[in-house]
Design a protein around this motif. Sequence first.
Motif, short mmCIF file in Angstrom:
data_model
loop_
_atom_site.label_atom_id
_atom_site.label_comp_id
_atom_site.label_asym_id
_atom_site.label_seq_id
_atom_site.Cartn_x
_atom_site.Cartn_y
_atom_site.Cartn_z
N ARG A 1 0.82 -1.21 0.00
CA ARG A 1 0.00 0.00 0.00
C ARG A 1 0.86 1.26 0.00
N MET A 2 2.03 1.18 0.61
CA MET A 2 2.95 2.33 0.64
C MET A 2 3.74 2.46 -0.66
N GLU A 3 3.60 1.48 -1.55
CA GLU A 3 4.36 1.42 -2.80
C GLU A 3 5.86 1.29 -2.54
N LEU A 4 6.19 0.59 -1.46
CA LEU A 4 7.59 0.35 -1.12
C LEU A 4 8.22 -0.68 -2.05
N ARG A 5 7.39 -1.52 -2.64
CA ARG A 5 7.89 -2.59 -3.52
C ARG A 5 8.76 -2.05 -4.64
N GLU A 6 8.41 -0.85 -5.13
CA GLU A 6 9.13 -0.28 -6.26
C GLU A 6 10.57 0.10 -5.90
N LEU A 7 10.85 0.26 -4.62
CA LEU A 7 12.17 0.71 -4.19
C LEU A 7 13.08 -0.42 -3.74
N VAL A 8 12.52 -1.61 -3.52
CA VAL A 8 13.31 -2.73 -3.02
C VAL A 8 14.21 -3.29 -4.12
N GLN A 9 15.48 -3.45 -3.79
CA GLN A 9 16.45 -4.01 -4.74
C GLN A 9 16.70 -5.48 -4.38
N ALA A 10 16.32 -6.36 -5.28
CA ALA A 10 16.49 -7.80 -5.05
C ALA A 10 16.59 -8.50 -6.39
N ALA A 11 17.13 -9.71 -6.37
CA ALA A 11 17.21 -10.50 -7.60
C ALA A 11 15.80 -10.77 -8.13
N PRO A 12 15.62 -10.80 -9.44
CA PRO A 12 14.27 -10.98 -10.03
C PRO A 12 13.56 -12.22 -9.52
N GLU A 13 14.29 -13.33 -9.36
CA GLU A 13 13.63 -14.55 -8.91
C GLU A 13 13.16 -14.44 -7.46
N ILE A 14 13.84 -13.62 -6.66
CA ILE A 14 13.44 -13.40 -5.27
C ILE A 14 12.19 -12.52 -5.23
#
Length: 256
Positions: free
Chosen positions: A121-134
């Motif tokens: 809901r905070m749209e934090l997902r867009e800022l997280v850096q992780a491998a694509p499969e993760i």
Amino acid sequence: MDLVVITLPWFSKNLKSNTFFQRIFGSFSKEKLTPFQFHLKELLGYTPNDWEIYERALRHKSLFSKKGENNERLEFLGDSILDSIVAEYLFDTYPKRSEGFLTKMRSKIVSRKTLNELATRMELRELVQAAPEIKGDRTSLYGNALEALVGAIYRDQGYERTKEYVLKHILEKHLDLESLQTIESDYKSRLLEWGQKERIEVSFSIEELPQTTKGEYRFKAALTVGELHTASAIGTSKKRAEQQAAQIIWQEMFNK
């Protein structure tokens, strides 16, 4: 003494090339932010003192394996800070409710399911850096990042500013307490209470499993209820493994 008059056209023409004027007026120019910093500032509502600690809070170890470069330590810190803030928030919100109710509500709020939903809901997902499969299959990724972000805010701004942010921008803005009250998610506590009431033994045992190829920790919980029911489950923490095993037994016993 002759008076020297600087006309406006000369001023405009020479402003950019004159270092004196640059020093005087440079502070009025816009901040030069990376796209990541721009979106993070929008999310926080303020300019961080230490950009690096926020960047680290949103780095998953799938891309940054060294402990000082990923968000694991900040996640540990943020988990404790968030627990404290949520506990006080519930204490003030429900002045007449019992300790048991407050404990269950806190467990629901800081559960991975709720934290993942809040991060979305905070749209934090867009800022997280992780491998694509993760990013595609790890359900706790964004909830963990939210805890790490709380840890970063605490280190950068102090406890009171962190508390203000969590209350105003997370709990009061994105959390529906009334709906959360109707959700029964703490299967372990419910099962232990039932066993105590019925005088039936409920026992858990935990086994730490080898890490996955991605470096993920895994734990196996074995649960026995009396002599008739057994279940086991694997989770990324001891608590999650126990909850999953308890859920299996609870649904087997009461949701037939």
